[in-house]
Design a protein around this motif. Sequence first.
Motif, PDB file in Angstrom:
ATOM      1  N   SER A 150      20.982  10.968 -10.433  1.00  0.00           N
ATOM      2  CA  SER A 150      19.812  10.806  -9.439  1.00  0.00           C
ATOM      3  C   SER A 150      18.937   9.507 -10.104  1.00  0.00           C
ATOM      4  O   SER A 150      18.484   9.342 -11.176  1.00  0.00           O
ATOM      5  CB  SER A 150      18.695  11.867  -9.269  1.00  0.00           C
ATOM      6  N   VAL A 151      18.820   8.614  -8.863  1.00  0.00           N
ATOM      7  CA  VAL A 151      17.990   7.266  -9.101  1.00  0.00           C
ATOM      8  C   VAL A 151      16.890   7.305  -8.085  1.00  0.00           C
ATOM      9  O   VAL A 151      16.804   7.516  -7.038  1.00  0.00           O
ATOM     10  CB  VAL A 151      18.740   6.239  -8.926  1.00  0.00           C
ATOM     11  N   THR A 152      15.605   7.053  -8.758  1.00  0.00           N
ATOM     12  CA  THR A 152      14.303   6.513  -8.068  1.00  0.00           C
ATOM     13  C   THR A 152      14.107   4.901  -8.152  1.00  0.00           C
ATOM     14  O   THR A 152      13.898   4.685  -9.490  1.00  0.00           O
ATOM     15  CB  THR A 152      13.496   7.486  -8.489  1.00  0.00           C
ATOM     16  N   LEU A 153      13.868   4.305  -7.409  1.00  0.00           N
ATOM     17  CA  LEU A 153      13.556   2.954  -7.495  1.00  0.00           C
ATOM     18  C   LEU A 153      12.278   2.530  -6.662  1.00  0.00           C
ATOM     19  O   LEU A 153      12.201   2.745  -5.142  1.00  0.00           O
ATOM     20  CB  LEU A 153      14.666   2.166  -6.891  1.00  0.00           C
ATOM     21  N   LYS A 154      11.241   1.805  -7.262  1.00  0.00           N
ATOM     22  CA  LYS A 154      10.432   1.507  -6.523  1.00  0.00           C
ATOM     23  C   LYS A 154      10.331  -0.111  -6.470  1.00  0.00           C
ATOM     24  O   LYS A 154      10.674  -0.614  -7.577  1.00  0.00           O
ATOM     25  CB  LYS A 154       9.121   2.081  -6.937  1.00  0.00           C
ATOM     26  N   GLY A 155       9.880  -0.580  -5.314  1.00  0.00           N
ATOM     27  CA  GLY A 155      10.147  -2.000  -4.890  1.00  0.00           C
ATOM     28  C   GLY A 155       8.774  -2.790  -5.000  1.00  0.00           C
ATOM     29  O   GLY A 155       7.937  -3.078  -5.893  1.00  0.00           O
ATOM     30  N   ARG A 156       8.456  -3.057  -3.562  1.00  0.00           N
ATOM     31  CA  ARG A 156       7.130  -3.980  -3.432  1.00  0.00           C
ATOM     32  C   ARG A 156       5.828  -3.108  -3.849  1.00  0.00           C
ATOM     33  O   ARG A 156       5.886  -1.928  -3.920  1.00  0.00           O
ATOM     34  CB  ARG A 156       6.957  -4.012  -1.895  1.00  0.00           C
ATOM     35  N   PRO A 157       4.884  -4.052  -4.127  1.00  0.00           N
ATOM     36  CA  PRO A 157       3.732  -3.493  -4.510  1.00  0.00           C
ATOM     37  C   PRO A 157       2.855  -2.919  -3.597  1.00  0.00           C
ATOM     38  O   PRO A 157       3.204  -3.423  -2.170  1.00  0.00           O
ATOM     39  CB  PRO A 157       2.844  -4.670  -4.955  1.00  0.00           C
ATOM     40  N   ARG A 158       1.870  -1.984  -3.543  1.00  0.00           N
ATOM     41  CA  ARG A 158       1.506  -1.184  -2.363  1.00  0.00           C
ATOM     42  C   ARG A 158       0.733  -2.043  -1.414  1.00  0.00           C
ATOM     43  O   ARG A 158       0.737  -1.856  -0.417  1.00  0.00           O
ATOM     44  CB  ARG A 158       0.606  -0.207  -3.005  1.00  0.00           C
ATOM     45  N   PHE A 159       0.018  -3.058  -1.884  1.00  0.00           N
ATOM     46  CA  PHE A 159      -0.632  -4.024  -1.017  1.00  0.00           C
ATOM     47  C   PHE A 159       0.211  -4.663  -0.124  1.00  0.00           C
ATOM     48  O   PHE A 159      -0.247  -5.492   1.097  1.00  0.00           O
ATOM     49  CB  PHE A 159      -1.458  -4.909  -1.688  1.00  0.00           C
ATOM     50  N   ALA A 160       1.383  -4.620  -0.522  1.00  0.00           N
ATOM     51  CA  ALA A 160       2.467  -5.425   0.812  1.00  0.00           C
ATOM     52  C   ALA A 160       2.217  -4.644   1.958  1.00  0.00           C
ATOM     53  O   ALA A 160       2.677  -5.021   3.215  1.00  0.00           O
ATOM     54  CB  ALA A 160       3.805  -5.675   0.065  1.00  0.00           C
ATOM     55  N   ASP A 161       1.917  -2.979   1.901  1.00  0.00           N
ATOM     56  CA  ASP A 161       1.961  -2.396   3.202  1.00  0.00           C
ATOM     57  C   ASP A 161       0.928  -2.954   4.223  1.00  0.00           C
ATOM     58  O   ASP A 161       1.043  -2.520   5.398  1.00  0.00           O
ATOM     59  CB  ASP A 161       1.583  -1.080   2.867  1.00  0.00           C
ATOM     60  N   PHE A 162      -0.001  -3.538   3.610  1.00  0.00           N
ATOM     61  CA  PHE A 162      -1.415  -4.277   4.326  1.00  0.00           C
ATOM     62  C   PHE A 162      -0.975  -5.610   4.895  1.00  0.00           C
ATOM     63  O   PHE A 162      -2.106  -6.141   4.935  1.00  0.00           O
ATOM     64  CB  PHE A 162      -2.477  -3.819   3.661  1.00  0.00           C
TER      65      PHE A 162
END
Lengths: 199, 601
Positions: free
Chosen positions: B96-108
């Motif tokens: 099982s792999v969990t990957l996180k990419g962009r920083p949260r402020f990119a959502d805005f």
Amino acid sequence: MERSMAYESDLNLKATELRLGLPGSDEPEKPSTTPSVRSNKRASPEISEESRSKGSSCVSSKVESGERDSAPPAKEQVVGWPPIRSYRKNCLRAKKNDQVDGAGMYVKVSVDGAPYLRKIDLQVYKSYPELLETLENMFKLTIGEYSEKEGYNGSDFAPTYEDKDGDWMLVGDVPWDMFISSCKRLRIMKGSEARGLSC
Amino acid sequence: MILAQTRTYTTGSGPGPGPSSSSVLEYLAPCPDQVLENVLENVLWFLTSRKDRNAASLVCRSWYRVEALTRSDLFIGNCYAVSPKRATSRFTRIRSVTLKGRPRFADFNLMPPNWGAHLAPWVSAMALTYPWLEKVHLKRMSVTDDDLALLAESFSGFKELVLVCCDGFGTSGLAIVASRCRQLKVLDLIESEVSDDDVDWISYFPDTGTCLESLIFDCVECPIDFDALERLVANSPSLKKLRLNRHVSMGQLHRLMVQAPRLTHLGTGSFSPSEDVAQGEQGPDYVSAFAACKSIVCLSGFREIIPDYLPAINPVCANLTSLNFSYANVSAEHLKPIISNCHKLQIFWVLDSICDEGLQAVAATCKELRELRVFPFEAREDIEGPVSEVGLQAVSEGCRKLESILYFCQRMTNAAVVAMSKNCPDLVVFRLCIMGRHRPDHVTGEPMDEGFGAIVMNCKKLTRLAVSGLLTDRAFAYIGKYGKIVRTLSVAFAGDSDMGLKYVLEGCPRLQKLEIRDSPFGDAALLSGLHHYYNMRFLWMSACNLSNQGCQQIAQALPRLVVEVIKHEDNLDMDENVDTLYMYRSLEGPRDDVPRFVSIL
């Protein structure tokens, strides 16, 4: 503690002024009593600002100057504030639009002196310049440019609209989104009545 | 544990007997180290916590090796902190792999598009090394249809795909996953952007039956073929979680509910009748449909709700632990009769259209509430706003077990925030967004320093904090002094001077994620965190007072830090001011997929 605003030396226009963008800190001193959205009817946004803006979501913001004491960049939209994801904003915007008139937001447009009315779908337009241009083409008249102080001075015509309260307002005073959600019908006034509005 | 075997000693990495080149049939007790390693392997299989595993891997090389062999869940909090090659070389048995990419402020929209966080290199590497991969969880990654195709082809036992806030793919990618992943149990698309390729992806699931347990597609904006969906639900006997998009009408929802009464999680789609139901016509019996679904504990959707239909959900209210009304423009009047039955509710997401009055109703009934999120119906600064300190105060008094809150409002007082800090000692997450920038306490005119100060002081379990309103450096002094276990901090339009940031960097030893925008923090403040940046996942600072020079200093002092300066697309001149700084620790150095608006110092 309040930031000094560059506008305060003016005729206190700042108190009644509403930028098309998101104003911010002048709000606390302003006693808004009405719980509804329409507390800023008399404001004067920057239509020209909006026509310059580059496209729905990615208006680039000037670097908000770090010092709180200096005035914010004049009438710029602030990108990404409040921090709501665009997906959510879009869903809710669609909802707000639907509230007005179901699918499509058709409003009647009358022009003084014209024999019959037209109907247009406000949802098709993204900004005031677009709407005004369409009206000009539709009725073969010139409305001209909006200015906050003088309305549509220099033109024989003034576009007005009836809002949810039943009041007749000058088109362009309030931010586009607010206009969309409150406009019930349009009337393009002509002649002396129109000129009277621009004072 | 093997006690006797033919073994060839190889050069070990730990202490013990030296190498021997002969094969020996060993009837004696095996060498202690091998025993230890076998025991360790058996024991470590049971270790699931990431933190524990990381600690175990540091004991010695032998433990490091065994831990790597026994780890099955790989969590990568920043996809650029480590390369796919390095990760797949160290951990060879990942399921099982969990990957996180962009920083949260990119959502805005604070970051231009195409910044990075591509799944492609990861899926390529994993296709080679993890043939038994079962689960992929992604957050804020760019995923293409080709990536999904490779994923579907490479992992025959693939079971679970969860995409949160991802983009770059479309319905054609989904179709490939649906048709090729025959063991698929979970397909969850959460707040992701899915392009409409005119492919009827639902119909690509096998007709013969699926193992689906969870199908979440409420964020998919494209219409779907309802008949195909109905067949799919009928063919998926294990289906427990189903969240429909807004193109599913109430009538259609009813038909699905009749097919799947064992659902536990239901996203109701539009919750309004389709166009062709005449007014006053006798519609389906929605109440019975809900009554038949005795297992529903989580309800969401209501995307285009007609409030008159809301009472249909009454039969399930008493069992609900989670309710999401955050896309439903419901008033207090509509809410009250519903919420008054939701005694077991633990998670509640809602729009501020319910007003303070609605929140008071929540506080009166939902004594088990753990998480509350109040979103704004109108996300702007210049309006009165329907919720305020009154709602917050009520919630604090009624919902004493509250652990997590996200609250958008136009006005707030310190008193209400202080009250919450005292009434809700279990708070782990406190995120308050006063939407008007720099807005003080609207009753006293004071900055909001004292309120947030009380939160960090009184909420001893607090690990995540988002601040707003008018804040001086004093607020940050409080955070630095009392926020000893804060891991995530979000700051916007706050602070007076460098001291604000210094207090935080010097005072919060557990700080992992710091995101700041439009605050007057400069190079001196940035430099004060040198001792800590390797312990952080990332730092984001946009529209602050940073210069290239200051950022260069950091980059030079900390070689294992990737220091990205992101320019806005229309402002690509290299001037001294830094628009956006995004920096993160990494084992790999500068990434090779940098777009032109990013420079790595």
